[in-house]
Write a protein that holds these residues in place. Structure first.
Motif, PDB file in Angstrom:
ATOM      1  N   LEU A 112      18.481 -59.226  64.461  1.00 40.34           N
ATOM      2  CA  LEU A 112      19.118 -58.509  63.346  1.00 40.34           C
ATOM      3  C   LEU A 112      18.069 -57.862  62.445  1.00 40.34           C
ATOM      4  O   LEU A 112      18.265 -56.750  61.950  1.00 40.34           O
ATOM      5  N   VAL A 113      16.956 -58.554  62.239  1.00 42.91           N
ATOM      6  CA  VAL A 113      15.871 -57.995  61.430  1.00 42.91           C
ATOM      7  C   VAL A 113      15.297 -56.755  62.109  1.00 42.91           C
ATOM      8  O   VAL A 113      15.038 -55.734  61.459  1.00 42.91           O
ATOM      9  N   SER A 114      15.092 -56.848  63.426  1.00 44.15           N
ATOM     10  CA  SER A 114      14.561 -55.704  64.172  1.00 44.15           C
ATOM     11  C   SER A 114      15.523 -54.524  64.134  1.00 44.15           C
ATOM     12  O   SER A 114      15.117 -53.374  63.955  1.00 44.15           O
ATOM     13  N   LEU A 115      16.814 -54.804  64.308  1.00 51.20           N
ATOM     14  CA  LEU A 115      17.815 -53.745  64.260  1.00 51.20           C
ATOM     15  C   LEU A 115      17.861 -53.094  62.870  1.00 51.20           C
ATOM     16  O   LEU A 115      18.030 -51.878  62.748  1.00 51.20           O
ATOM     17  N   ASP A 116      17.695 -53.889  61.850  1.00 56.26           N
ATOM     18  CA  ASP A 116      17.726 -53.357  60.495  1.00 56.26           C
ATOM     19  C   ASP A 116      16.563 -52.399  60.239  1.00 56.26           C
ATOM     20  O   ASP A 116      16.714 -51.381  59.555  1.00 56.26           O
ATOM     21  N   SER A 117      15.385 -52.726  60.798  1.00 51.11           N
ATOM     22  CA  SER A 117      14.193 -51.905  60.552  1.00 51.11           C
ATOM     23  C   SER A 117      14.076 -50.717  61.505  1.00 51.11           C
ATOM     24  O   SER A 117      13.402 -49.740  61.187  1.00 51.11           O
ATOM     25  N   LEU A 118      14.751 -50.794  62.666  1.00 51.58           N
ATOM     26  CA  LEU A 118      14.573 -49.755  63.680  1.00 51.58           C
ATOM     27  C   LEU A 118      15.789 -48.848  63.856  1.00 51.58           C
ATOM     28  O   LEU A 118      15.779 -47.962  64.709  1.00 51.58           O
ATOM     29  N   THR A 119      16.840 -49.068  63.082  1.00 52.66           N
ATOM     30  CA  THR A 119      18.029 -48.224  63.194  1.00 52.66           C
ATOM     31  C   THR A 119      18.415 -47.654  61.827  1.00 52.66           C
ATOM     32  O   THR A 119      17.971 -48.150  60.787  1.00 52.66           O
ATOM     33  N   PHE A 120      19.226 -46.634  61.846  1.00 55.03           N
ATOM     34  CA  PHE A 120      19.748 -46.076  60.600  1.00 55.03           C
ATOM     35  C   PHE A 120      21.170 -45.585  60.847  1.00 55.03           C
ATOM     36  O   PHE A 120      21.595 -45.380  61.993  1.00 55.03           O
ATOM     37  N   ILE A 121      21.905 -45.422  59.760  1.00 55.72           N
ATOM     38  CA  ILE A 121      23.251 -44.841  59.807  1.00 55.72           C
ATOM     39  C   ILE A 121      23.200 -43.519  59.056  1.00 55.72           C
ATOM     40  O   ILE A 121      22.830 -43.484  57.875  1.00 55.72           O
ATOM     41  N   SER A 122      23.528 -42.467  59.716  1.00 53.69           N
ATOM     42  CA  SER A 122      23.436 -41.133  59.119  1.00 53.69           C
ATOM     43  C   SER A 122      24.323 -41.020  57.875  1.00 53.69           C
ATOM     44  O   SER A 122      25.433 -41.566  57.825  1.00 53.69           O
ATOM     45  N   ASP A 123      23.814 -40.302  56.875  1.00 59.14           N
ATOM     46  CA  ASP A 123      24.591 -40.083  55.646  1.00 59.14           C
ATOM     47  C   ASP A 123      25.850 -39.264  55.922  1.00 59.14           C
ATOM     48  O   ASP A 123      26.829 -39.353  55.173  1.00 59.14           O
ATOM     49  N   ASN A 124      25.817 -38.493  56.988  1.00 54.78           N
ATOM     50  CA  ASN A 124      26.957 -37.635  57.324  1.00 54.78           C
ATOM     51  C   ASN A 124      27.978 -38.327  58.233  1.00 54.78           C
ATOM     52  O   ASN A 124      28.999 -37.724  58.589  1.00 54.78           O
ATOM     53  N   PHE A 125      27.682 -39.572  58.594  1.00 56.93           N
ATOM     54  CA  PHE A 125      28.574 -40.252  59.531  1.00 56.93           C
ATOM     55  C   PHE A 125      29.897 -40.628  58.867  1.00 56.93           C
ATOM     56  O   PHE A 125      29.922 -41.149  57.747  1.00 56.93           O
ATOM     57  N   ARG A 126      30.976 -40.347  59.567  1.00 57.05           N
ATOM     58  CA  ARG A 126      32.307 -40.743  59.117  1.00 57.05           C
ATOM     59  C   ARG A 126      32.973 -41.540  60.239  1.00 57.05           C
ATOM     60  O   ARG A 126      33.179 -41.013  61.332  1.00 57.05           O
ATOM     61  N   PRO A 127      33.304 -42.796  59.982  1.00 59.93           N
ATOM     62  CA  PRO A 127      33.907 -43.623  61.034  1.00 59.93           C
ATOM     63  C   PRO A 127      35.301 -43.148  61.405  1.00 59.93           C
ATOM     64  O   PRO A 127      35.941 -42.400  60.661  1.00 59.93           O
TER      65      PRO A 127
END
Length: 245
Positions: free
Chosen positions: A164-179
């Motif tokens: 989870l720590v690795s995923l937190d540091s190596l991923t991002f969620i785009s500001d333009n993303f809409r679920p």
């Protein structure tokens, strides 16, 4: 050799066959004493040759390395394969190869990637994530309609804290993303309960309340349903759409 046999016969009073046996015994003892030195010499020569081959491979691949992380990932795989090939040609054990491999493994930088666009290949490059976990992350993403927060990764079964720590540091969620939206005023019980945050009982309560009181106008209207507390509604908030049918 004949002189030695005659000497043994004369000195020890052995018969011819006994003297021959003694000569063979002496030769065998001499071979046993000398063998370790011969083996050590050739083993050292072989080690020098193997080290030279490995150094040449490392130098060649370093010269051809690229800055792009994915290309470096392929370079790493190529290096491992070539080292393995050279070692297995010489009948080296897999254990020995596994000991040597980390010393010649080129480092590559894994760039951050979009959590909602990542495929299994990208996810598996993170230490601790294999085929099962990468598929589980993507499957849960589809059920949710996309990750609105990286905190939701804690809801994926089997992810350890270090992952989870690795995923937190190596991923991002785009500001333009809409679920993907939950159309709270349009979906029936069957569709509502498909979302991980809505149980069958809650789906029935939403449908019944809507039937009795009309469409939901704002998120505050959901608080009128006793089964839905503030925590539950806040989890649903990014996905809710109040568009009327």
């Amino acid at each position: 050799m004949k002189k030695l046999r005659y000497w043994i016969q004369e000195a020890l009073g052995f018969s011819k066959s006994e003297a021959n046996g003694m000569v063979l015994l002496i030769l065998l003892m001499a071979i046993i004493l000398v063998a370790p030195y011969i083996y050590g010499y050739y083993a050292m020569r072989q080690h020098e040759v193997d080290e030279l081959v490995l150094n040449e491979l490392v130098l060649e691949l370093k010269q051809n390395s690229l800055s792009d992380s994915s290309r470096r990932y392929n370079t790493d795989r190529l290096l491992s394969g070539r080292i393995k090939k050279e070692y297995f040609k010489k009948d080296w054990s897999k254990k020995r190869f596994d000991e040597i491999k980390p010393l010649y493994k080129p480092k590559y930088i894994l760039k951050k990637f979009d959590l909602n666009l990542a495929d299994t290949i990208q996810l598996k490059r993170i230490k601790g994530i294999g085929t099962v976990l990468s598929s589980r992350i993507i499957k849960y993403r589809k059920l949710l309609g996309g990750y609105s927060s990286k905190e939701q990764l804690k809801e994926v079964y089997g992810l350890e804290d270090s992952v989870l720590v690795s995923l937190d540091s190596l991923t991002f969620i785009s500001d333009n993303f809409r679920p993907t939206s939950i159309f709270i005023n349009q979906w029936d019980e069957k569709n509502l309960k498909k979302h991980p945050y809505i149980s069958y009982t809650e789906a029935r309560a939403i449908s019944s309340y809507r039937y009795q009181h009309g469409n939901f106008s704002t998120i505050k209207d959901l608080l009128q349903i006793h089964l839905l507390d503030t925590t539950k509604i806040n989890r649903l908030r990014p996905y809710l759409d109040f568009t009327a049918p």
